[in-house]
Design an enzyme around this catalytic site. Structure first.
Site, PDB file in Angstrom:
ATOM      1  CG  ASN A  46      -5.299   1.675  11.969  1.00  0.00           C
ATOM      2  OD1 ASN A  46      -4.085   1.791  11.887  1.00  0.00           O
ATOM      3  ND2 ASN A  46      -5.832   1.128  13.032  1.00  0.00           N
ATOM      4  CB  THR A  47      -8.029   6.307  13.111  1.00  0.00           C
ATOM      5  OG1 THR A  47      -6.718   6.438  12.568  1.00  0.00           O
ATOM      6  CG2 THR A  47      -8.141   7.171  14.355  1.00  0.00           C
ATOM      7  CB  ALA A  54      -7.797   7.869   4.702  1.00  0.00           C
ATOM      8  N   GLY A  55     -10.324   8.309   6.605  1.00  0.00           N
ATOM      9  CA  GLY A  55     -11.306   9.319   6.947  1.00  0.00           C
ATOM     10  C   GLY A  55     -12.609   8.845   7.553  1.00  0.00           C
ATOM     11  CE  LYS A  99      -2.966   2.903   2.748  1.00  0.00           C
ATOM     12  NZ  LYS A  99      -3.410   3.243   4.122  1.00  0.00           N
ATOM     13  N   GLY A 126      -7.536   9.716   9.589  1.00  0.00           N
ATOM     14  CA  GLY A 126      -7.841   9.840  11.004  1.00  0.00           C
ATOM     15  C   GLY A 126      -8.819  10.934  11.368  1.00  0.00           C
TER      16      GLY A 126
END
Length: 269
Positions: A219-220, A197-198, A105, A166
């Site tokens: 992830n976050t 993301a986001g 990635k 994040g």
């Protein structure tokens, strides 16, 4: 009704890709990964410490037979740095005999404040890594022209950001994602496009999947949730719900109401 997600030489039934960073403990990470039902997990080659302050190894909490590891170049701010880290990740996974050794990635960031990708350095790194034999999954902006160029360079998948890493803002510009899909899937409907993301909650994942993307990477949103294990379960359900909603074909949006029952031929008229 559905078919597997194919990215390069990898095939997955679950369309949710989950990161391994930011968890308070490896035990919670392990439980969250299991609840998410993901088959593919990301590991930041540069940022991750394989051994934590308590002497525990990240790898001790990952079933290498269950998960395909997707190494990523998080924390890199130039093409040269990203290429170097990608090659480090490949060597690490070759030693571990994990099937993720052939792909990466790619993150090539522009600055530390926004964590948005640098399009020039990203294009440069993609070209080098593809020539080096990598299957490259590229984190990029939602710019359709850049996305198209990345595909032309040989990227195995393009991964437009829903919003900054994040941030938990969800997909801020669904129209831009849809245009990316149009450009990337023209004459190639199975080309994988993944929102990366986001996202902040399960509704963000479902909304992304309902646009027609092939998967979501996060992830976050799990790792920093008040209950990461429960959130991982919710994300898995949302990813599936959004996918099946898109496959089922939603009704078009209309300006005015449409009666649920017919107005003609009703009893008593």
């Amino acid at each position: 009704m559905d078919k597997p997600l194919i990215i390069g030489s990898h095939t997955f039934q679950n369309r949710l890709i989950v990161g391994t960073g930011k968890y308070s403990t490896y035990d919670i990470m392990q439980q969250a990964l299991a609840e998410s039902q993901t088959e593919c997990i990301t590991v930041a080659v540069r940022r991750e410490r394989l051994i934590d302050a308590n002497g525990k190894s990240l790898l001790d909490f990952i079933d290498l037979k269950k998960y395909t590891i997707l190494p990523n170049t998080a924390g890199c701010f130039s093409a040269d740095d990203a290429v170097r880290v990608a090659r480090m990740g490949r060597e690490l996974l070759l030693q571990m005999e994990n099937p993720g050794a052939g792909w990466v990635k790619l993150e090539c960031l522009g600055d530390a404040k926004t964590l948005l990708p640098d399009p020039i350095e990203t294009l440069k790194a993609t070209e080098i890594l593809v020539k080096d034999g990598f299957e490259v999954l590229v984190y990029t902006t939602d710019d359709a022209l850049v996305a198209k160029r990345l595909k032309e360079l040989g990227a195995a998948a393009v991964m437009p950001a829903g919003s900054p890493i994040g941030s938990g803002q969800g997909v801020l510009n669904p129209n831009a994602i849809q245009i990316c899909l149009e450009y990337l899937k023209e004459n190639d409907p199975d080309y994988p496009v993944i929102v990366d993301a986001g996202v902040g909650g399960a509704s963000d994942v479902a909304a992304a999947m309902e646009l027609g993307v092939d998967g979501v990477l996060l992830n976050t949103a799990i790792a920093h949730a008040k209950n990461p294990v429960s959130m991982a379960h919710a994300m898995n359900l949302a990813c599936k719900a959004g996918r099946y909603s898109w496959l089922s074909g939603r009704i078009p949006r209309k300006k005015y109401a449409t009666a649920s029952s017919p107005l003609e031929g009703t009893i008593g008229r």
